[in-house]
Design a protein around this motif. Structure first.
Motif, PDB file in Angstrom:
ATOM      1  N   VAL A   1      -4.750  -1.599  -0.515  1.00 25.97           N
ATOM      2  CA  VAL A   1      -3.969  -1.587  -1.751  1.00 25.97           C
ATOM      3  C   VAL A   1      -4.850  -1.247  -2.943  1.00 25.97           C
ATOM      4  O   VAL A   1      -6.060  -1.428  -2.901  1.00 25.97           O
TER       5      VAL A   1
ATOM      6  N   CYS B   1      -4.198  -6.131  -6.392  1.00 24.69           N
ATOM      7  CA  CYS B   1      -3.725  -7.288  -5.630  1.00 24.69           C
ATOM      8  C   CYS B   1      -3.403  -8.426  -6.591  1.00 24.69           C
ATOM      9  O   CYS B   1      -3.613  -8.299  -7.801  1.00 24.69           O
TER      10      CYS B   1
ATOM     11  N   ALA C   1       0.843  -1.205   0.000  1.00 25.80           N
ATOM     12  CA  ALA C   1       0.000   0.000   0.000  1.00 25.80           C
ATOM     13  C   ALA C   1       0.874   1.249   0.000  1.00 25.80           C
ATOM     14  O   ALA C   1       1.922   1.284   0.650  1.00 25.80           O
TER      15      ALA C   1
END
Length: 51
Positions: A27, A30, A20
């Motif tokens: 985030v 992913c 992040a």
């Protein structure tokens, strides 16, 4: 629980700590976002497919 902002998949707290951006609690993409990459402050499609 943290989630990916792009696909809303579950991500671990450890993954968030590593990937992040500073100051964010989640985030932008992913491992479930196979054809997406971070680009500056946004997310875009990958130019080449990942294998």
């Amino acid at each position: 629980m943290p989630e990916c902002r792009n696909c809303e998949s579950f991500v671990t707290e450890r993954y968030v700590r590593v990937f992040a951006p500073q100051g964010m609690s989640t985030v932008r993409v992913c491992p479930s976002c196979e054809d997406m990459v971070r680009d500056g402050s946004g997310v875009r499609e990958a130019r080449s497919k990942r294998v």
